[in-house]
Write an enzyme that holds these catalytic residues in place. Structure first.
Site, PDB file in Angstrom:
ATOM      1  N   LYS A 186       0.585  -1.265  -0.194  1.00 50.69           N
ATOM      2  CA  LYS A 186      -0.161   0.029  -0.033  1.00 50.69           C
ATOM      3  C   LYS A 186       0.753   1.185  -0.049  1.00 50.69           C
ATOM      4  O   LYS A 186       1.921   1.206   0.701  1.00 50.69           O
ATOM      5  CB  LYS A 186      -0.941  -0.081   1.314  1.00 50.69           C
ATOM      6  CG  LYS A 186      -2.057   1.092   1.084  1.00 50.69           C
ATOM      7  CD  LYS A 186      -2.871   0.642   2.462  1.00 50.69           C
ATOM      8  CE  LYS A 186      -4.337   1.722   2.437  1.00 50.69           C
ATOM      9  NZ  LYS A 186      -5.049   1.229   3.714  1.00 50.69           N
ATOM     10  N   GLU A 219     -19.112  -5.885  10.519  1.00 48.34           N
ATOM     11  CA  GLU A 219     -20.247  -5.223  11.251  1.00 48.34           C
ATOM     12  C   GLU A 219     -21.194  -5.968  12.165  1.00 48.34           C
ATOM     13  O   GLU A 219     -21.650  -5.601  13.311  1.00 48.34           O
ATOM     14  CB  GLU A 219     -20.957  -4.056  10.546  1.00 48.34           C
ATOM     15  CG  GLU A 219     -19.901  -2.825  10.052  1.00 48.34           C
ATOM     16  CD  GLU A 219     -19.286  -3.113   8.856  1.00 48.34           C
ATOM     17  OE1 GLU A 219     -18.408  -2.309   8.355  1.00 48.34           O
ATOM     18  OE2 GLU A 219     -19.487  -4.390   8.180  1.00 48.34           O
ATOM     19  N   ARG A 256     -25.589  -2.522   7.485  1.00 49.03           N
ATOM     20  CA  ARG A 256     -25.407  -4.115   7.358  1.00 49.03           C
ATOM     21  C   ARG A 256     -25.711  -4.827   8.665  1.00 49.03           C
ATOM     22  O   ARG A 256     -25.428  -6.022   8.585  1.00 49.03           O
ATOM     23  CB  ARG A 256     -23.682  -4.089   7.160  1.00 49.03           C
ATOM     24  CG  ARG A 256     -23.363  -3.097   5.843  1.00 49.03           C
ATOM     25  CD  ARG A 256     -22.135  -3.512   5.639  1.00 49.03           C
ATOM     26  NE  ARG A 256     -21.911  -3.932   4.437  1.00 49.03           N
ATOM     27  CZ  ARG A 256     -20.911  -4.736   3.871  1.00 49.03           C
ATOM     28  NH1 ARG A 256     -19.637  -4.534   4.258  1.00 49.03           N
ATOM     29  NH2 ARG A 256     -20.650  -5.201   2.612  1.00 49.03           N
TER      30      ARG A 256
END
Length: 627
Positions: free
Chosen positions: A277, A361, A389
């Site tokens: 990254k 979640e 969610r």
């Protein structure tokens, strides 16, 4: 070279020795664009060679490439002819920061919630198979962070069940979602890392989960050469998926070779790519927190971000630490967003009382229920859009048991730049149906600290606290009380309109009230503080006004305005109610202020519309009754 790339066909015609130059130009474009406007820089710097290889091997859009979570699609946009659009990245009317069907036929889905790409690919590939389109392949690019989401594993289970399903799954494994990826899956993927970052990961595991000696010993076993311990190829192949890798995701030729092999198999294949990254931009590579996952505007030379000032998240973060010092039973949970939700400060002070569950979640809410059943006081911090969610878990696992779990919703209301999927405009509607749930909406930073303290004191059911993105509002002091509500303005004359300002919309109501006063319309302004349940004192207060106007930065359908109207009906208060909120539509990306102006949530717009409503009512009342 970028000027010659009008689509994937131009990428395919390049010679192999030209590709490093193309990659360099792409990185320069990404850094320049994100330095001006902000954006998801780190994830895209990490997928440059990977994306070039994808477009050289597959035939987009005939072979759809689905990006999970979508924020790593900038390079894909460049290679599909949109390099010029980066001059207005994430600006109103400009290029979206996520895949957009309106922009290009190469953007199949507009996903920007994690762990969905594999399900899209499963459905696409099954459609190709049933339609006899044997030359098409569905490609899903998913990060190791998104693989911590349960939906991804539901999809893998189904993909693996069809042995000739033309799906290629590229696991972009950079060890991070926002922060380092946490959990058993992360350990599996990390076991075959073939670069020096493996040592960093091993140290990270020792620090974070060193109290789990079996797992730590297993990782050491891999390092010493026990290849069948936690090996990802065995894990995936046990599911019935072919595995290719791990591949250096920055070696374009190696990626091409692996992808061609996967495409030729004509069945479900995992291609495991190791990437870095922030690759190629040293300030991002060396940024410990999140490798410039999504910085605001910054100085290109140094990487220094422009000051953001004090934001709502800062106020929450500081108050939670204070509460943590006062209450040993207070624990915090996040879903792979430790820094974005402000829980990093709590983690520094109380490392044994913070749980990062990954992009999960649903699990976060039910785990919080377990913590509450165990006698602790959990605070779950997520973005408002992501609570969607976990609705079932909040309803059936938390509320049904009347458990004292506090859910803190950051980025509630209009968020703007990240587009339709990130606006937190649904929670005040969907949460209205949850029995026993209390919802608090602060209008400013002082009220945020006040209401957070009240929320964690509730013992007989769940609480929700929501606040918006951006700079925290200046304090607005109450001039009186109406039940438990704050009265912010009382008119000198007989009142005409009762303005109910929900959270940050209270200031908008005050702006409107002053403009109404200039038109001879007297307005009372109240802030409910707690919008579920509503204070019953609202009914008699409404009865002495000619009109009630409720203003909220939530969808109009089923929100606080509808709850106020229902309260008045139940109390037999026959006063008309006007609701002002966000239209039930998916909003194009723009700055928060621009969107609020577009949907009429400004003081001037409210004053005009309320003046018209009062005039119509006055005119109607003045008409003589015909015999």
């Amino acid at each position: 070279m970028l000027g010659s790339i009008a689509g994937p066909h131009d990428v395919k015609r390049l010679a192999a020795e030209e590709l490093p130059r193309l990659a360099g130009e792409i990185r320069d474009l990404l850094v320049d664009s994100c330095a001006r406007f902000g954006g998801h820089l780190g994830p895209n710097l990490g997928v440059v060679e990977l994306t070039i290889a994808l477009h050289r091997v597959f035939d987009s859009p005939r072979d759809p490439i689905v990006w999970d979570t979508g924020h790593q699609s900038y390079v894909h946009k460049v290679l599909t002819g949109r390099a010029g659009g980066f001059a207005a990245l994430k600006q109103e009317g400009g290029l979206s920061g996520y895949p957009s069907q309106a922009e290009s036929e190469h953007d199949f889905v507009e996903n920007s919630h994690a762990s969905t790409a594999l399900s899209y690919a499963d459905g696409l590939a099954k459609a190709f198979k049933l339609r006899g389109e044997r030359d098409r392949t569905a490609v899903a690019v998913i990060g190791d962070g998104a693989l911590t989401g349960g939906m991804a594993w539901e999809a893998l289970n189904n993909i693996a069940a069809v042995k000739d399903l033309p799906v290629v799954i590229v696991v972009n494994d950079n060890g991070r979602s926002y922060s380092p990826t946490i959990g058993g899956l992360a350990s599996h993927l990390s076991s075959l890392r073939v670069n020096r970052r493996y040592e960093d990961f091993l140290g990270y595991v020792k620090d974070k989960i060193g109290n789990v000696p079996v797992l730590y010993d297993a990782l050491h076993g891999v390092k010493k050469g026990v290849k069948d311990v936690l090996a990802p190829q065995a894990m995936f192949e046990d599911l019935g998926l072919k595995y290719v890798g791990p591949i250096d995701g920055h070696d374009e030729q190696a990626m091409e070779a692996a992808l061609r092999k996967a495409r030729g198999f004509r069945g479900p294949v995992i291609v495991h790519a190791l990437t870095q990254k922030g690759r190629g931009y040293s300030p991002a590579e060396n940024h410990d927190e999140d490798q410039f996952h999504s910085p605001g505007a910054f100085d290109r030379a140094t990487g220094a971000e422009k000051p953001k000032g004090r934001i709502w998240t800062n106020v929450f973060s500081e108050e939670l630490v204070r509460l943590g010092k006062e209450r040993e039973d207070l624990v915090a949970i996040t879903a792979a967003m430790l820094h974005p939700t402000g829980l990093n400060a709590f983690a520094e002070h109380f490392p044994e009382r913070i749980y990062d569950v990954g992009i999960a979640e649903q699990h976060a809410l039910t785990s919080a229920a377990g913590l509450a059943l165990g006698g602790l006081r959990p605070v779950v911090a997520v973005y408002a859009t992501f609570l969607n969610r976990a609705f079932d878990q909040l309803l059936m696992d938390v509320a049904l048991h009347r458990l004292p779990v506090t859910v803190v919703l950051d980025r509630a209301g209009v968020t703007g730049d990240d587009g339709a999927s990130h606006n937190g405009m649904w929670d005040l509607s969907i949460l209205q149906v949850v029995p026993g749930l209390r919802i608090a909406v602060p209008r400013d930073g002082d009220r945020l600290t006040e209401l957070l303290r009240e929320a964690v004191e509730v013992t007989d059911g769940p609480t929700v606290l929501r606040f918006p993105k951006g700079p925290v509002a200046e304090p607005v002091e109450a001039v009186g009380k109406l039940g438990e509500m704050d009265v912010l303005l009382t008119p000198a004359a007989e009142p005409d309109v009762l303005l109910v300002g929900v959270g940050p919309m209270a200031q908008v109501c005050l702006d409107a009230a002053r403009l109404l006063d200039a038109q001879g319309i007297a307005a009372t302004v109240v802030d409910p503080r707690w919008v579920k349940p509503l204070d019953e004192a609202l009914a008699p207060a409404a009865a002495v006004h000619k009109l009630v106007a409720v203003v909220e930065d939530n969808g109009r359908v089923g929100g606080v305005g509808d709850a106020v109207a229902r309260l008045l009906r139940d109390a037999d208060v026959d006063v008309p109610v006007r609701t002002f909120g966000i239209p039930q539509e998916f909003l194009d990306h723009a700055k928060r202020a621009a969107i609020l102006g577009r949907v009429g949530l400004t003081g001037q717009d409210l004053a005009r519309r309320i003046t018209e409503a009062v005039a119509r009512r006055t005119s109607s009342a003045a008409e003589p009754v015909r015999p």
